[in-house]
Motif scaffolding. Structure first.
Motif, PDB file in Angstrom:
ATOM      1  N   ALA A   5       0.914  -1.141  -0.132  1.00 14.77           N
ATOM      2  CA  ALA A   5       0.130  -0.030  -0.182  1.00 14.77           C
ATOM      3  C   ALA A   5       0.811   1.399   0.046  1.00 14.77           C
ATOM      4  CB  ALA A   5      -0.925   0.212   1.138  1.00 14.77           C
ATOM      5  N   ILE A   6       0.426   2.038  -1.014  1.00 13.83           N
ATOM      6  CA  ILE A   6       1.284   3.383  -0.630  1.00 13.83           C
ATOM      7  C   ILE A   6       0.267   4.526  -0.624  1.00 13.83           C
ATOM      8  CG2 ILE A   6       0.930   3.451  -3.382  1.00 13.83           C
ATOM      9  CD1 ILE A   6       4.010   4.964  -3.398  1.00 13.83           C
ATOM     10  N   PHE A   7       0.647   5.523   0.203  1.00 15.31           N
ATOM     11  CA  PHE A   7      -0.146   6.665   0.879  1.00 15.31           C
ATOM     12  C   PHE A   7       0.177   7.855   0.101  1.00 15.31           C
ATOM     13  CE2 PHE A   7      -0.455   2.830   3.605  1.00 15.31           C
ATOM     14  CZ  PHE A   7      -1.731   2.971   3.951  1.00 15.31           C
ATOM     15  N   ASP A   8      -0.711   8.682  -0.140  1.00 20.33           N
ATOM     16  CA  ASP A   8      -0.537  10.225  -0.037  1.00 20.33           C
ATOM     17  C   ASP A   8      -0.317  10.453   1.518  1.00 20.33           C
ATOM     18  OD1 ASP A   8      -0.845  12.843  -0.969  1.00 20.33           O
ATOM     19  OD2 ASP A   8      -2.807  12.960   0.310  1.00 20.33           O
ATOM     20  N   LYS A   9       0.102  11.720   1.712  1.00 16.85           N
ATOM     21  CA  LYS A   9       0.612  12.208   2.981  1.00 16.85           C
ATOM     22  C   LYS A   9      -0.525  13.220   3.523  1.00 16.85           C
ATOM     23  CE  LYS A   9       3.991  15.274   3.796  1.00 16.85           C
ATOM     24  NZ  LYS A   9       3.593  16.470   4.355  1.00 16.85           N
ATOM     25  N   ASP A  10      -0.679  14.453   2.921  1.00 13.61           N
ATOM     26  CA  ASP A  10      -1.476  15.673   3.419  1.00 13.61           C
ATOM     27  C   ASP A  10      -2.972  15.203   2.947  1.00 13.61           C
ATOM     28  OD1 ASP A  10       0.838  16.823   4.323  1.00 13.61           O
ATOM     29  OD2 ASP A  10       1.184  17.357   2.213  1.00 13.61           O
ATOM     30  N   GLY A  11      -3.789  15.256   4.035  1.00 13.29           N
ATOM     31  CA  GLY A  11      -5.222  14.980   3.889  1.00 13.29           C
ATOM     32  C   GLY A  11      -5.641  13.545   3.768  1.00 13.29           C
ATOM     33  N   THR A  12      -4.183  12.746   4.038  1.00  9.71           N
ATOM     34  CA  THR A  12      -4.495  11.187   4.073  1.00  9.71           C
ATOM     35  C   THR A  12      -4.175  10.567   5.378  1.00  9.71           C
ATOM     36  OG1 THR A  12      -4.341  10.966   1.583  1.00  9.71           O
ATOM     37  CG2 THR A  12      -4.038   9.010   2.949  1.00  9.71           C
ATOM     38  N   VAL A  49      -8.688  33.486   4.988  1.00 12.98           N
ATOM     39  CA  VAL A  49      -7.768  33.618   6.358  1.00 12.98           C
ATOM     40  C   VAL A  49      -8.552  33.582   7.377  1.00 12.98           C
ATOM     41  CG1 VAL A  49      -5.988  34.940   7.488  1.00 12.98           C
ATOM     42  CG2 VAL A  49      -5.739  34.559   5.009  1.00 12.98           C
ATOM     43  N   ALA A  50      -9.471  34.567   7.397  1.00 14.28           N
ATOM     44  CA  ALA A  50     -10.462  34.657   8.634  1.00 14.28           C
ATOM     45  C   ALA A  50     -11.338  33.384   8.862  1.00 14.28           C
ATOM     46  CB  ALA A  50     -11.566  35.934   8.220  1.00 14.28           C
ATOM     47  N   ALA A  51     -11.741  32.863   7.850  1.00 13.72           N
ATOM     48  CA  ALA A  51     -12.539  31.563   7.955  1.00 13.72           C
ATOM     49  C   ALA A  51     -11.731  30.230   8.341  1.00 13.72           C
ATOM     50  CB  ALA A  51     -13.498  31.298   6.897  1.00 13.72           C
ATOM     51  N   ALA A  52     -10.512  30.527   8.184  1.00 14.65           N
ATOM     52  CA  ALA A  52      -9.471  29.213   7.845  1.00 14.65           C
ATOM     53  C   ALA A  52      -9.927  28.227   7.099  1.00 14.65           C
ATOM     54  CB  ALA A  52      -8.954  28.743   9.431  1.00 14.65           C
ATOM     55  N   ALA A  53     -10.367  28.500   6.053  1.00 11.39           N
ATOM     56  CA  ALA A  53     -11.018  27.600   4.877  1.00 11.39           C
ATOM     57  C   ALA A  53     -10.432  27.561   3.735  1.00 11.39           C
ATOM     58  CB  ALA A  53     -12.529  27.866   5.043  1.00 11.39           C
ATOM     59  N   PHE A  54     -10.485  26.534   3.021  1.00 10.66           N
ATOM     60  CA  PHE A  54      -9.888  26.308   1.415  1.00 10.66           C
ATOM     61  C   PHE A  54     -11.114  26.412   0.412  1.00 10.66           C
ATOM     62  CE2 PHE A  54      -6.170  24.652   3.892  1.00 10.66           C
ATOM     63  CZ  PHE A  54      -5.081  25.418   3.203  1.00 10.66           C
ATOM     64  N   ALA A  55     -10.712  27.180  -0.544  1.00 11.12           N
ATOM     65  CA  ALA A  55     -11.565  26.747  -1.667  1.00 11.12           C
ATOM     66  C   ALA A  55     -11.538  25.450  -2.343  1.00 11.12           C
ATOM     67  CB  ALA A  55     -11.336  27.789  -2.835  1.00 11.12           C
ATOM     68  N   LYS A  56     -12.535  24.792  -2.918  1.00  4.81           N
ATOM     69  CA  LYS A  56     -12.205  23.514  -3.599  1.00  4.81           C
ATOM     70  C   LYS A  56     -11.052  23.504  -4.582  1.00  4.81           C
ATOM     71  CE  LYS A  56     -15.724  20.936  -2.114  1.00  4.81           C
ATOM     72  NZ  LYS A  56     -15.647  19.475  -1.349  1.00  4.81           N
ATOM     73  N   ASP A  57     -10.799  24.706  -5.177  1.00  2.00           N
ATOM     74  CA  ASP A  57      -9.855  24.427  -6.392  1.00  2.00           C
ATOM     75  C   ASP A  57      -8.568  25.034  -5.906  1.00  2.00           C
ATOM     76  OD1 ASP A  57     -10.916  27.208  -5.986  1.00  2.00           O
ATOM     77  OD2 ASP A  57     -11.066  27.722  -8.196  1.00  2.00           O
ATOM     78  N   SER A  58      -8.291  25.141  -4.518  1.00  2.00           N
ATOM     79  CA  SER A  58      -7.202  25.788  -3.979  1.00  2.00           C
ATOM     80  C   SER A  58      -5.907  25.119  -4.560  1.00  2.00           C
ATOM     81  CB  SER A  58      -7.118  25.662  -2.566  1.00  2.00           C
ATOM     82  OG  SER A  58      -5.877  26.081  -1.968  1.00  2.00           O
ATOM     83  N   VAL A  60      -3.137  24.736  -3.170  1.00  2.00           N
ATOM     84  CA  VAL A  60      -2.575  24.174  -2.157  1.00  2.00           C
ATOM     85  C   VAL A  60      -2.859  22.679  -1.940  1.00  2.00           C
ATOM     86  CG1 VAL A  60      -2.246  24.309   0.356  1.00  2.00           C
ATOM     87  CG2 VAL A  60      -2.381  26.452  -0.906  1.00  2.00           C
ATOM     88  N   ILE A  61      -4.060  22.328  -2.398  1.00  2.00           N
ATOM     89  CA  ILE A  61      -4.462  21.172  -2.202  1.00  2.00           C
ATOM     90  C   ILE A  61      -3.759  19.884  -2.884  1.00  2.00           C
ATOM     91  CG2 ILE A  61      -6.546  19.384  -2.429  1.00  2.00           C
ATOM     92  CD1 ILE A  61      -8.476  22.127  -2.176  1.00  2.00           C
ATOM     93  N   ALA A  62      -3.487  19.982  -4.221  1.00  2.00           N
ATOM     94  CA  ALA A  62      -2.522  18.971  -4.743  1.00  2.00           C
ATOM     95  C   ALA A  62      -1.259  19.536  -5.647  1.00  2.00           C
ATOM     96  CB  ALA A  62      -3.744  18.542  -5.767  1.00  2.00           C
TER      97      ALA A  62
END
Length: 231
Positions: A5-12, A49-58, A60-62
């Motif tokens: 098994a090989i894993f992603d790191k961030d979010g996994t 920044v205020a909500a500490a939330a990412f957009a779906k298309d950020s 940073v995600i992938a």
């Protein structure tokens, strides 16, 4: 039968929002010190920044770290890309990691089943190793690859195929575990089975068409593997 098994790191392995929200906020703050437009950079990174939330298309995600350098460089044009890469890599290595599941317990259980374990991340390799070491699980991995390790980044399958070759396992007898479409596309391209987890940003309905199964988190993986093997 699944032998590896090989894993992603961030979010996994680590909860994406808890870990990378702080990283993104710190990166924005640090680059603002070099004259970057804080609000513009936050918008480009898809981070509220205020909500500490990412957009779906950020991105940073992938994105790989070098890809983030290309994206962010326009906001600090007087800074060399090499310096920016160093800043982002240092921030990544220092980022506190929030485990998405009890990692030591999960990976000891998989090793006890005879599985070979790997990590494939679009982060750079040094922070990835630091994060695994910080969680006390680095020695349980047979293979760790970042975007700078020589096999490219996801969604290309290079890291995954290198893992299969390193541990001597047919990709068809391996599984890719991740939280994003990049992970699942890489797994399919490598000829592996694909397991999606819901500890990142993507939702089940987005991941399900591309995965063999969608699990809440990696603590459910061993039971799924046992079911595939008739245990």
């Amino acid at each position: 039968m699944i032998d590896a098994a090989i894993f992603d790191k961030d979010g996994t392995l680590f909860d994406f929002r808890a870990t990378w929200g702080g990283w993104t906020a710190r990166a924005i703050d640090q680059l603002a010190g070099f004259g970057a437009d804080r609000a513009g950079l936050a918008r480009r990174l898809g981070y509220d920044v205020a909500a500490a939330a990412f957009a779906k298309d950020s991105p940073v995600i992938a994105s790989t770290t070098p890809e983030l350098v290309d994206i962010m460089h326009e906001f600090v044009p007087d800074m060399g890309k090499g310096q920016l890469l160093d800043i982002l890599s240092d921030l990544s290595e220092e980022a506190p990691q929030a485990e998405a599941a009890p990692l030591r317990l999960v990976f000891e259980g998989l090793r006890a089943r005879g599985l070979k374990l790997g990590l494939a991340t679009n982060d750079t390799e040094a922070p990835a190793r630091a994060h695994l070491a910080g969680a006390g699980v680095l020695e349980l991995f047979d293979f760790v690859a970042g975007c700078d390790s020589g096999w490219g980044g996801k969604p290309a399958p290079g890291q995954l195929l290198a893992f299969a070759a390193r541990v001597g396992v047919d990709p068809a007898r391996a599984v890719m575990v991740g939280d994003s479409l990049h992970d699942l596309h890489a797994g399919r391209a490598a000829g592996m089975r694909c397991v999606a987890v819901l500890t990142g940003i993507a939702e089940a309905h987005e991941l399900a068409p591309h995965a063999d199964v969608v699990l809440p988190d990696i603590s459910h993986l061993a039971a799924w593997i046992d079911a595939q093997s008739g245990r």
